[in-house]
Design a protein around this motif. Structure first.
Motif, PDB file in Angstrom:
ATOM      1  N   ASP A  88      -0.277  13.010 -33.511  1.00  0.00           N
ATOM      2  CA  ASP A  88      -0.538  14.436 -33.687  1.00  0.00           C
ATOM      3  C   ASP A  88       0.431  14.994 -34.736  1.00  0.00           C
ATOM      4  O   ASP A  88       1.656  14.864 -34.566  1.00  0.00           O
ATOM      5  CB  ASP A  88      -0.340  15.133 -32.338  1.00  0.00           C
ATOM      6  CG  ASP A  88      -0.414  16.646 -32.431  1.00  0.00           C
ATOM      7  OD1 ASP A  88      -0.819  17.168 -33.498  1.00  0.00           O
ATOM      8  OD2 ASP A  88      -0.051  17.318 -31.436  1.00  0.00           O
ATOM      9  N   PRO A  89      -0.070  15.611 -35.814  1.00  0.00           N
ATOM     10  CA  PRO A  89       0.831  16.153 -36.844  1.00  0.00           C
ATOM     11  C   PRO A  89       1.874  17.115 -36.286  1.00  0.00           C
ATOM     12  O   PRO A  89       3.003  17.167 -36.804  1.00  0.00           O
ATOM     13  CB  PRO A  89      -0.120  16.854 -37.815  1.00  0.00           C
ATOM     14  CG  PRO A  89      -1.415  16.127 -37.661  1.00  0.00           C
ATOM     15  CD  PRO A  89      -1.494  15.759 -36.202  1.00  0.00           C
ATOM     16  N   ASN A  90       1.535  17.869 -35.233  1.00  0.00           N
ATOM     17  CA  ASN A  90       2.508  18.780 -34.628  1.00  0.00           C
ATOM     18  C   ASN A  90       3.675  18.001 -34.018  1.00  0.00           C
ATOM     19  O   ASN A  90       4.790  18.514 -33.933  1.00  0.00           O
ATOM     20  CB  ASN A  90       1.850  19.638 -33.550  1.00  0.00           C
ATOM     21  CG  ASN A  90       0.946  20.702 -34.134  1.00  0.00           C
ATOM     22  OD1 ASN A  90       1.178  21.179 -35.249  1.00  0.00           O
ATOM     23  ND2 ASN A  90      -0.096  21.066 -33.402  1.00  0.00           N
ATOM     24  N   TYR A  91       3.390  16.767 -33.576  1.00  0.00           N
ATOM     25  CA  TYR A  91       4.446  15.915 -33.034  1.00  0.00           C
ATOM     26  C   TYR A  91       5.191  15.201 -34.150  1.00  0.00           C
ATOM     27  O   TYR A  91       6.421  15.232 -34.235  1.00  0.00           O
ATOM     28  CB  TYR A  91       3.851  14.888 -32.061  1.00  0.00           C
ATOM     29  CG  TYR A  91       4.883  13.938 -31.486  1.00  0.00           C
ATOM     30  CD1 TYR A  91       5.635  14.280 -30.372  1.00  0.00           C
ATOM     31  CD2 TYR A  91       5.113  12.682 -32.061  1.00  0.00           C
ATOM     32  CE1 TYR A  91       6.590  13.424 -29.844  1.00  0.00           C
ATOM     33  CE2 TYR A  91       6.054  11.808 -31.543  1.00  0.00           C
ATOM     34  CZ  TYR A  91       6.794  12.184 -30.432  1.00  0.00           C
ATOM     35  OH  TYR A  91       7.739  11.337 -29.927  1.00  0.00           O
ATOM     36  N   PHE A 113       6.319   8.897 -44.963  1.00  0.00           N
ATOM     37  CA  PHE A 113       7.718   9.235 -45.229  1.00  0.00           C
ATOM     38  C   PHE A 113       7.763  10.564 -45.991  1.00  0.00           C
ATOM     39  O   PHE A 113       7.058  10.719 -47.001  1.00  0.00           O
ATOM     40  CB  PHE A 113       8.383   8.143 -46.075  1.00  0.00           C
ATOM     41  CG  PHE A 113       8.756   6.916 -45.300  1.00  0.00           C
ATOM     42  CD1 PHE A 113       9.987   6.825 -44.677  1.00  0.00           C
ATOM     43  CD2 PHE A 113       7.881   5.850 -45.190  1.00  0.00           C
ATOM     44  CE1 PHE A 113      10.339   5.686 -43.960  1.00  0.00           C
ATOM     45  CE2 PHE A 113       8.213   4.708 -44.474  1.00  0.00           C
ATOM     46  CZ  PHE A 113       9.452   4.621 -43.853  1.00  0.00           C
ATOM     47  N   PRO A 114       8.582  11.502 -45.575  1.00  0.00           N
ATOM     48  CA  PRO A 114       8.686  12.790 -46.286  1.00  0.00           C
ATOM     49  C   PRO A 114       9.586  12.657 -47.520  1.00  0.00           C
ATOM     50  O   PRO A 114      10.599  13.342 -47.663  1.00  0.00           O
ATOM     51  CB  PRO A 114       9.299  13.715 -45.226  1.00  0.00           C
ATOM     52  CG  PRO A 114      10.142  12.807 -44.392  1.00  0.00           C
ATOM     53  CD  PRO A 114       9.435  11.469 -44.365  1.00  0.00           C
ATOM     54  N   LEU A 129       6.800  20.429 -43.829  1.00  0.00           N
ATOM     55  CA  LEU A 129       6.449  19.508 -42.737  1.00  0.00           C
ATOM     56  C   LEU A 129       5.424  20.146 -41.803  1.00  0.00           C
ATOM     57  O   LEU A 129       5.444  21.355 -41.608  1.00  0.00           O
ATOM     58  CB  LEU A 129       7.700  19.122 -41.947  1.00  0.00           C
ATOM     59  CG  LEU A 129       8.804  18.390 -42.719  1.00  0.00           C
ATOM     60  CD1 LEU A 129      10.001  18.115 -41.812  1.00  0.00           C
ATOM     61  CD2 LEU A 129       8.284  17.086 -43.330  1.00  0.00           C
ATOM     62  N   PRO A 130       4.504  19.391 -41.225  1.00  0.00           N
ATOM     63  CA  PRO A 130       4.389  17.942 -41.380  1.00  0.00           C
ATOM     64  C   PRO A 130       3.714  17.550 -42.691  1.00  0.00           C
ATOM     65  O   PRO A 130       2.818  18.254 -43.157  1.00  0.00           O
ATOM     66  CB  PRO A 130       3.498  17.545 -40.199  1.00  0.00           C
ATOM     67  CG  PRO A 130       2.622  18.748 -39.993  1.00  0.00           C
ATOM     68  CD  PRO A 130       3.491  19.926 -40.295  1.00  0.00           C
ATOM     69  N   LEU A 131       4.167  16.437 -43.265  1.00  0.00           N
ATOM     70  CA  LEU A 131       3.459  15.836 -44.387  1.00  0.00           C
ATOM     71  C   LEU A 131       2.373  14.962 -43.772  1.00  0.00           C
ATOM     72  O   LEU A 131       2.651  13.895 -43.218  1.00  0.00           O
ATOM     73  CB  LEU A 131       4.412  14.999 -45.235  1.00  0.00           C
ATOM     74  CG  LEU A 131       3.752  14.197 -46.363  1.00  0.00           C
ATOM     75  CD1 LEU A 131       3.055  15.114 -47.362  1.00  0.00           C
ATOM     76  CD2 LEU A 131       4.784  13.311 -47.063  1.00  0.00           C
ATOM     77  N   GLU A 132       1.129  15.450 -43.822  1.00  0.00           N
ATOM     78  CA  GLU A 132       0.035  14.771 -43.125  1.00  0.00           C
ATOM     79  C   GLU A 132      -0.566  13.645 -43.960  1.00  0.00           C
ATOM     80  O   GLU A 132      -0.497  13.655 -45.194  1.00  0.00           O
ATOM     81  CB  GLU A 132      -1.059  15.780 -42.752  1.00  0.00           C
ATOM     82  CG  GLU A 132      -0.596  16.829 -41.755  1.00  0.00           C
ATOM     83  CD  GLU A 132      -1.740  17.660 -41.222  1.00  0.00           C
ATOM     84  OE1 GLU A 132      -2.829  17.091 -40.979  1.00  0.00           O
ATOM     85  OE2 GLU A 132      -1.556  18.881 -41.053  1.00  0.00           O
TER      86      GLU A 132
END
Length: 692
Positions: free
Chosen positions: A9-12, A311-312, A329-332
């Motif tokens: 999950d991008p929120n996670y 990786f950000p 963030l998040p970098l999806e």
């Protein structure tokens, strides 16, 4: 279930990426060109822990695809910076000792010396790490890893072909296979010589695949007389074996403590004193130094696949590297039609040009990192995620609200999991947690205070369940035939929770019969409350009820479910013998059984007249005073043979025991007309009447 989380999950994974940025800013994450385990079948690099040795070949743990060694630029996390803390803090944890020992061995701390050897006739030199610097005078050869940077430089023309061939063979072996203790050691000579740092004697330089470039210095000094591995190697290749401790080394190496000989300034010393003296000499003469070494290596953190946290990170054409702003963030992951391996060693993200390519404000072009994080990244902190999850989002790790929540809930009181995670997830999670602790984000130094390894349920043939063996038990089938509560009860009653135990259909039937007995005792044929259940308490079940509450409560605390169930069976047996059952004891028992058989007990709880779920009912308590019995059973013997059992007051005296035994009708029949020689009374247990 509102706390259920998904690491994809991008929120996670916004916060997984945020933690990576902290690691990067702390200097704990960097790109290195290193020799990696490349799996073409999976299209990715694998950590050492994910590679197996099957029939002498390296294969992936998942799918058993072939794995080879290959140099690549990879992200690594410097877990080695935390090696000492990871080791020392094991002593503070309530974990199985066997699992702690696995982590200790994986970290592999050793203390010794770093000794510098110069290459004869060249400006080159190399260091060796040894835990036995006292044996330096017994060095008769040195061994470099086949992939050591010096090998190609120092190998003579006469030996080059053999060295090259050996290097190729070693590339096909895993680190685990190369360092296996039972494996026969092999190697080839380079033709070069090293200069002994103290005696200046020349010793041959060999290469051997049991030495790893990634462990220690990638070079070892060999002392065949006092090291079993070196002894085998020297015997095999007819190399000198020089004893420098008083012992017979004609048949085997001597590895114990002893008096040093043929060793210059340490002659006459034992091992400990000799070690200290040699290290002092090396440091005084700039030939070496005291050194602590760890077997643990930095964590290879890159994967060349689509599925994983991006990786950000951006790599700019001017050679600089930057992490993305927290606000980005998040970098999806980009949506892609084709997520198969690229075939170039990069992940499929290399083909997502619109996502991949970026331009800085000053016009400098950049490229996002195409590697993704391994599956371990999200699981390194998921226990924190449970605490911080609110609705579909997460409280920011760097907020005061998060700090308060984590202070209230951490550490995890009890973690139940398999021992297979010992040197993977559990070690990685401890590392990340210590980083979060150092950042002031979590209140504890360790994530999981208590850990328990559950056992395995085997097939009825006492072997691990497998489709090919035809011994798999499908839980859905058991639920359909016996009920979910029966399955739960049976699994908990099979034996100790940490044991491997074979499945038994007979045992399953027995568990169902017990639940049926519970139901019939408390519920009548019409589905109402049994007529045996009354509001009054005549005290006859006091002792067994309070014993049951005490034992079940204590056994649950220590995960002794099988013995807790056995005690509940005792209570039900006594319940069937009793004329009536106090309602408070019935309700207390149902609460005790509820964690094991929640469905049936919830139904009985409702039948007993409760509208609210049993889940919210207070756990039963016991009275210590009620654990002491008012009466006890003693036995009466005549000439050592049992003749009667007597129910007597618990406070009965020795004299009263004798009187009651002599007055029992059955005893009288065996002593009538005989002389009583003596009467032996053991308080609280028995009376033995000796006659002739």
């Amino acid at each position: 279930w509102d706390k259920e989380l998904n690491t994809t999950d991008p929120n996670y994974y916004k916060w997984t990426q945020w933690i990576f940025i902290q690691l990067y800013n702390m200097g704990l994450a960097e790109i290195r060109e290193i020799e990696v385990n490349w799996c073409e079948g999976l299209g990715t690099v694998l950590a050492n822990e994910e590679v197996l040795n099957v029939n002498g070949k390296m294969v992936s743990e998942r799918g058993e695809h072939p794995v080879i060694k290959k140099p690549m630029k990879q992200w690594v996390l410097k877990i080695t910076h935390y090696a000492e803390r990871l080791l020392q803090d094991l002593d503070t944890l309530d974990w199985p000792e066997s699992l702690k020992e696995m982590q200790r061995n994986w970290i592999g701390k050793s203390e010794g010396a770093l000794i510098n050897f110069k290459v004869d006739g060249r400006d080159s030199s190399f260091d060796v790490f040894t835990t036995r610097p006292d044996t330096v005078f017994g060095v008769s050869y040195v061994v470099l890893a086949p992939e050591h940077a010096l090998v190609d430089e120092i190998t003579t023309d006469a030996c080059r072909e053999a060295v090259k061939a050996y290097q190729e063979v070693s590339k096909a072996k895993s680190d685990l296979e190369r360092t296996e203790l039972n494996k026969e050691k092999s190697g080839v000579a380079t033709g070069a010589y090293a200069v002994h740092p103290i005696t200046n004697e020349l010793v041959p330089i060999w290469i051997g695949d049991y030495v790893l470039a990634s462990y220690g210095t990638g070079a070892v000094m060999a002392v065949p007389a006092h090291d079993e591995r070196d002894f085998e190697f020297a015997k095999k290749y007819d190399l000198p074996i020089k004893a420098i401790i008083e012992a017979d080394v004609t048949e085997a190496a001597f590895t114990d403590d002893g008096v040093h000989i043929e060793s210059d300034f340490i002659n006459g010393m034992n091992n400990a004193d000799a070690k200290a003296a040699v290290i002092n000499w090396l440091e005084e003469h700039a030939k070496g130094s005291r050194k602590v070494n760890y077997k643990l290596r930095d964590w290879l953190f890159s994967r060349q696949r689509y599925w994983g946290e991006p990786f950000p990170v951006i790599q700019w054409e001017d050679g600089t590297v930057s992490v993305v702003e927290e606000s980005e963030l998040p970098l999806e992951l980009p949506v892609m039609d084709n997520i198969k391996p690229s075939g170039t060693g990069e992940s499929p993200l290399a083909n997502a040009t619109e996502w991949l390519e970026v331009v800085r404000e000053d016009g400098v072009k950049g490229r996002r990192e195409t590697n993704t994080m391994p599956q371990w990244a999200g699981s390194c902190w998921y226990y924190v995620g449970y605490i911080l999850k609110q609705d579909e989002n997460y409280v920011g790790l760097n907020t005061e609200e998060a700090k308060q929540l984590l202070a209230d809930w951490l550490p995890v009181d009890l973690y139940i999991g398999g021992a297979e995670h010992a040197v993977l997830h559990l070690l990685y999670a401890r590392f990340w947690h210590k980083v979060l602790f150092d950042l002031g984000l979590v209140p504890t130094n360790e994530p999981f205070q208590r850990l328990f390894n559950q056992g395995m349920i085997l097939g009825e043939n006492n072997e691990k369940m497998s489709k090919s063996k035809g011994n798999v038990v499908n839980p859905d089938d058991v639920v359909a035939s016996h009920g979910a509560d029966t399955l739960r009860l049976y699994e908990m009653f099979m034996g100790p929770l940490d044991a491997a135990i074979a499945w038994s259909t007979d045992g399953l039937d027995g568990s169902r019969r017990f639940l049926d007995r519970v139901w019939r005792l408390f519920v009548n044929a019409e589905g109402g409350v049994s007529e045996k259940i009354v509001s009054e308490n005549n005290g006859k079940l006091d002792k067994v009820y309070h014993e049951t509450v005490k034992k079940v409560t204590e056994d649950y605390e220590k995960l002794g479910f099988n013995t807790a169930i056995a005690q509940m069976m005792i209570f039900i047996n006594e319940g069937y013998k009793a004329e009536n059952l106090p309602k408070e004891y019935v309700e207390g028992f149902i609460k005790l059984l509820n964690p094991i058989a929640p469905h049936m007990t919830e139904e009985i709880w409702s039948i007993l007249g409760h509208d609210e779920s049993i889940t919210y009912a207070a756990w039963p308590t016991y009275d210590e005073a009620k654990l002491v019995a008012d009466t006890i059973t003693i036995i009466a013997q005549v000439n050592g043979k049992l003749r009667a059992r007597l129910e007597v007051p618990a406070s009965i005296t020795k004299e009263e025991m004798e009187t009651q035994a002599l007055g029992h009708e059955n005893v009288k029949a065996f002593i009538e007309g005989k002389d009583i020689v003596k009467v032996i009374a053991v308080p609280g247990k028995l009376v033995n009447i000796v006659v002739k």
